[in-house]
Enzyme design. Structure first.
Site, mmCIF file in Angstrom:
data_model
loop_
_atom_site.group_PDB
_atom_site.id
_atom_site.type_symbol
_atom_site.label_atom_id
_atom_site.label_comp_id
_atom_site.label_asym_id
_atom_site.label_seq_id
_atom_site.Cartn_x
_atom_site.Cartn_y
_atom_site.Cartn_z
ATOM 1 N N ASP A 170 -12.913 15.350 30.352
ATOM 2 C CA ASP A 170 -11.706 15.342 31.174
ATOM 3 C C ASP A 170 -10.590 14.670 30.395
ATOM 4 O O ASP A 170 -10.852 13.761 29.596
ATOM 5 C CB ASP A 170 -11.939 14.589 32.493
ATOM 6 C CG ASP A 170 -10.975 15.011 33.592
ATOM 7 O OD1 ASP A 170 -9.765 14.723 33.455
ATOM 8 O OD2 ASP A 170 -11.422 15.620 34.577
ATOM 9 N N TYR A 186 -1.193 31.472 38.660
ATOM 10 C CA TYR A 186 -2.555 30.996 38.936
ATOM 11 C C TYR A 186 -3.475 32.186 39.183
ATOM 12 O O TYR A 186 -4.584 32.259 38.637
ATOM 13 C CB TYR A 186 -2.519 30.075 40.155
ATOM 14 C CG TYR A 186 -3.858 29.525 40.584
ATOM 15 C CD1 TYR A 186 -4.401 28.412 39.951
ATOM 16 C CD2 TYR A 186 -4.568 30.101 41.634
ATOM 17 C CE1 TYR A 186 -5.629 27.893 40.359
ATOM 18 C CE2 TYR A 186 -5.794 29.587 42.044
ATOM 19 C CZ TYR A 186 -6.314 28.485 41.400
ATOM 20 O OH TYR A 186 -7.529 27.969 41.802
ATOM 21 N N THR A 232 -9.301 19.033 47.390
ATOM 22 C CA THR A 232 -9.530 18.279 46.160
ATOM 23 C C THR A 232 -8.190 17.778 45.631
ATOM 24 O O THR A 232 -7.127 18.172 46.121
ATOM 25 C CB THR A 232 -10.190 19.165 45.093
ATOM 26 O OG1 THR A 232 -9.229 20.138 44.641
ATOM 27 C CG2 THR A 232 -11.430 19.875 45.637
#
Length: 256
Positions: free
Chosen positions: A36, A150, A185
Site C-alpha cells: 500500500d 472509473y 469503505t
C-alpha cells in the site's frame, strides 16, 4: 479455504477491502505481504497479520516486481495475489478532462493490475501454479453514469482478467475478478452521505466474496457481490459469430 503454507500478496491492503481480505487470508493459514502507498496503514495491518509490509505506489512499473521479489525473499514462494488497490475517477470523464486525474485513475485501477499480474506470473509458475484475483466492480459489468473514467478502467480490468485467464489456466494459474457493488469503505468516504439508506456492502462482505472465488472459482469468472445475495459468477452473454463460421482463429495480432 485452506491456505496453510501458502503466501499471499495484497495490494491496497492497508484499509477497506484489502485489510478485510488480509484477515481472511491469515485465518486460512496464509503468510501475507501487505502492499500500500500508506506505509503506516500497511505496517499496522501487516503487524496484526504477522506478515510483511511493503509500502509502494502501485502505479510505478517497478513497484509490483519489487513487491513480488520481497515476498519470495521473505517466504520463499508466492501462491495468491489480490490486486485490490483502486481509486474513483473523481470527474465525469465526458467534459473538461483533468489529465492528471485521468492518468491517476488509469494508473491505479488498470496499470497496476497489468503490472501486478505480469510480475506475479513467473513467481506463481515457480510455486507450481496459483491464484490471482483483481478487484473490479459492478461498474466493470454495467454503466456507472457520472464516473465514466472509473467505469472505463473497471471494464478494462474485466476484459483483461477474462483474456489472461484463457492464456494462463493451462499452467495452473487461475485468474478471476471480483465485482462488488457499492461498499462502505474509505474509497467513498467523501460522498458517503449521498447514498442515504441505499443498501451497502461492508468490506468483509467483499472479502467473503474473494474467499469464495479463491475456494472454488473457475478460470476467468468475474463474480458479483451484492448486499443480501450470495456471491456468484456473472453470466456473460455470448457474442454472435460470423454467419457460417466455426471456431475463431487464434490470431497473432502483434504480427498484423
Amino acid at each position: 479455504m485452506d491456505l496453510t503454507g501458502r503466501v499471499a500478496l495484497v495490494t491496497g491492503g492497508a484499509s477497506g477491502i484489502g485489510a478485510a481480505a488480509v484477515d481472511r487470508l491469515v485465518a486460512a493459514g496464509a503468510q501475507v505481504v501487505v502492499v500500500d502507498r500508506d506505509a503506516g496503514g500497511a505496517a499496522v495491518v501487516a503487524e496484526k497479520a504477522g506478515g510483511l509490509s511493503f509500502p509502494a505506489d502501485v502505479t510505478d512499473p517497478s513497484a509490483m516486481p519489487a513487491a513480488v521479489a520481497a515476498a519470495e525473499e521473505r517466504y520463499g514462494r508466492l501462491d495468491v495475489v489480490l490486486l485490490n488497490a483502486g481509486v474513483t475517477g473523481g470527474q465525469s470523464g465526458t467534459e473538461d478532462l483533468d489529465l492528471e486525474g485521468y492518468r491517476r485513475v488509469v494508473g491505479v485501477n488498470l496499470d497496476h493490475v497489468v503490472f501486478g499480474l505480469t510480475a506475479a506470473v513467473p513467481a506463481l509458475r515457480r510455486s507450481g501454479g496459483g491464484r490471482i484475483v483483481a478487484t473490479a466492480s459492478l461498474a466493470g459489468l454495467v454503466e456507472l453514469p457520472g464516473d465514466a473514467l472509473y467505469t472505463a478502467t473497471k471494464h478494462a480490468v474485466v476484459g483483461y482478467v477474462r483474456s489472461a485467464a484463457a492464456t494462463l489456466s493451462a499452467e495452473g494459474i487461475r485468474v478471476n475478478a471480483v465485482c462488488p457493488g457499492f461498499a462502505d469503505t474509505p474509497l467513498i468516504a467523501g460522498v458517503r452521505e449521498q447514498f442515504g439508506d441505499f443498501p451497502m456492502l461492508t468490506a468483509d462482505d467483499v472479502a467473503a466474496g474473494i474467499e469464495s472465488i479463491l475456494d472454488h472459482g473457475e478460470p476467468g469468472q468475474c463474480w458479483f457481490v451484492q448486499p443480501g445475495r450470495e456471491p456468484a459468477p456473472y453470466g456473460f452473454r455470448g457474442v454472435p459469430s460470423p454467419k457460417g463460421a466455426g471456431r475463431p482463429p487464434e490470431v497473432a495480432w502483434q504480427d498484423h
